[in-house]
Every structure is written in C-alpha cells, then in structure tokens.
Design an enzyme around this catalytic site. Structure first.
Site, PDB file in Angstrom:
ATOM      1  N   TYR A 275      -1.743  -0.148  10.537  1.00  0.00           N
ATOM      2  CA  TYR A 275      -1.908  -0.569   9.148  1.00  0.00           C
ATOM      3  C   TYR A 275      -0.641  -0.284   8.344  1.00  0.00           C
ATOM      4  O   TYR A 275      -0.140  -1.150   7.613  1.00  0.00           O
ATOM      5  CB  TYR A 275      -3.106   0.144   8.524  1.00  0.00           C
TER       6      TYR A 275
ATOM      7  N   SER B 154       0.854  -1.186   0.000  1.00  0.00           N
ATOM      8  CA  SER B 154       0.000   0.000   0.000  1.00  0.00           C
ATOM      9  C   SER B 154       0.886   1.231   0.000  1.00  0.00           C
ATOM     10  O   SER B 154       2.039   1.184   0.450  1.00  0.00           O
ATOM     11  CB  SER B 154      -0.887   0.009   1.259  1.00  0.00           C
TER      12      SER B 154
END
Length: 251
Positions: free
Chosen positions: A161, A148
């Site tokens: 995250y 990501s």
C-alpha cells in the site's frame, strides 16, 4: 448551494472526482457543490452515486455522474468525456479512488497486491491519460491526486500500500515538473480518516485493527475536503504542491 466566502474562486469550476460515492470523495463533492462548483462524479457503486447526485441537485447544485471503475481505462475516459460534453470544459480532476487491503508480505495476498496496483497506481495513470490532453487543449487544468501519509512513512503490513502511495507522489511530482506554467498538480496525503477504507481489507485481524484505529483517531472526511478546496481555490498562478493532513494524535 454556495458559500459566499469562497464562491468567487470555486463557482463555475467543473470538477471530476473518482471514488466519489463515499468518504473523502463524497465529502469533497458536497463541499465543492455547496461552494458553487459543478461536480462530475465517478464511482463503482451506482446506487450510492445516484443518491449523492440527487442530494446535491436537491440543494441547488450542478452535478452529473457515471458509474466508473478506475481499473478500466474506458470508464475513466468516459467520465472525463462526460464533463466536456455536458459542461464544455474540465477545470479539475480529483484522482481520489483508492483501496488498501493491507497485510504482511509473508501472507502472499498477491491478488490484493494486484488490486492496489490496479486502483491506486493504474487508476491514477488512467485519470492523467484522460484529462491531460483536455487540459493541454484548454490551456488550463488542475490535477488533485490523493495519496496518503503511508506514502511518507512505511510501517509493517503496509509495504505494498505504501509503495502505491509513494508512486502516487512520484508520478504527481513528475507530472508537476512536466506540466508547465498553465497546469497545476496537487498531492493530498491524508492520515487516519473516518471512512469505509477498511472495507477492502481481506485480513480480518488487520481490518479489526484499522477499524479500532479509525474509531479512536480518525478525523472527518470533511477535513480532507476542505484541504482539497483550499488547493483548488488558489489563483491560477499559485500551485499548492502537497498537503499532508492527519489527526493531531497520529504519530
């Protein structure tokens, strides 16, 4: 179900995909099957997985699937085993499954932290553990690990995250260096994509913010699928190390 522009590079490849029932995984499965690859699909949502497989098969594609929770090492191993038993080899494993129940650290949503670690990091490792011996025995293979842009830039609410996605990048780079000249490793780092990513979020306010951002900025999951296909279709002696792909408007 083949696209003649790229079928010579992708036709006949056997590609396993985790998190395949929606979003990036679904888009990638459809694109690769259309270009002549055989896809072996894993996800938790069996009904959606079966519907996707039926759609691919109806269009003339080669597909197999198995219910797969990447938090369970046995499930991931069974998916890789299915590819070998059904098709005799595995060319590519796309470690795509991931979740992101983001929140401020002070909210102490420890169960969410555990889930992100279990899916985003341990799920990746279980994929490597299952496929690496197969790739070594074959003498070829390609890991495509979905990270990501959060693994490049940390912002509030995304500490855990982002940490998991930094880990995906670190593990993938270590794997690349250990892989030698016969195995390939690619990191794909998407930005904001129009998927159901927010479904895993347990903080209602954060979920609303992410959905708004998704609707304003999000690019189609097919854009990420094309990036993945690009990395896979390269000649065996070309290893695309990392692709960062985000909306033009994303900061």
């Amino acid at each position: 179900m083949k696209d003649n522009a790229q079928q010579n590079n992708l036709a006949g490849k056997v590609v396993a995909i985790t998190g395949a029932s929606s979003g990036i995984g679904e888009a990638t499965a459809l694109l690769l099957a259309r270009q002549g690859a055989t896809v072996v699909l894993g996800a938790r949502r069996l009904e959606r997985l079966a519907a996707l497989a039926e759609r691919i098969a109806a269009a003339g594609g080669q597909v197999a699937y198995a219910q797969t929770d990447v938090k369970r090492r046995d499930d991931v191993g069974a998916l890789i085993q299915l590819a070998g038993e059904r098709y005799g080899k595995l060319d590519v494993l796309i470690n795509n499954a991931g979740i992101g129940p983001i929140s401020l650290l002070e909210e102490l949503r420890v169960e969410d932290w555990d889930d992100m670690i279990d899916v985003n990091i341990k799920g990746l490792l279980y994929g490597i553990a299952a496929a690496l011996p197969v790739f070594r025995q074959q003498g070829f293979g390609h890991f495509v690990n979905v990270a990501s842009t959060a693994g490049h830039r940390i912002v509030p609410t995304m500490a855990v995250y982002a940490g998991t996605k930094f880990a995906v990048r670190a593990i993938s780079e270590g794997l690349r260096q250990e892989a030698g000249e016969k195995l390939r490793v690619t990191i794909v780092s998407p930005g904001v994509v129009h998927t159901d990513f927010a479904d895993s979020m347990t903080n209602p306010e954060m979920k609303a913010q992410i959905l708004t951002m998704r609707d304003q900025l999000g690019i189609a999951p097919e854009a990420i699928a094309r990036a993945i296909a690009y990395a896979i279709e390269q000649p065996a002696d070309v290893d695309v190390g990392e692709i960062v792909i985000r909306p033009t408007a994303q900061s």
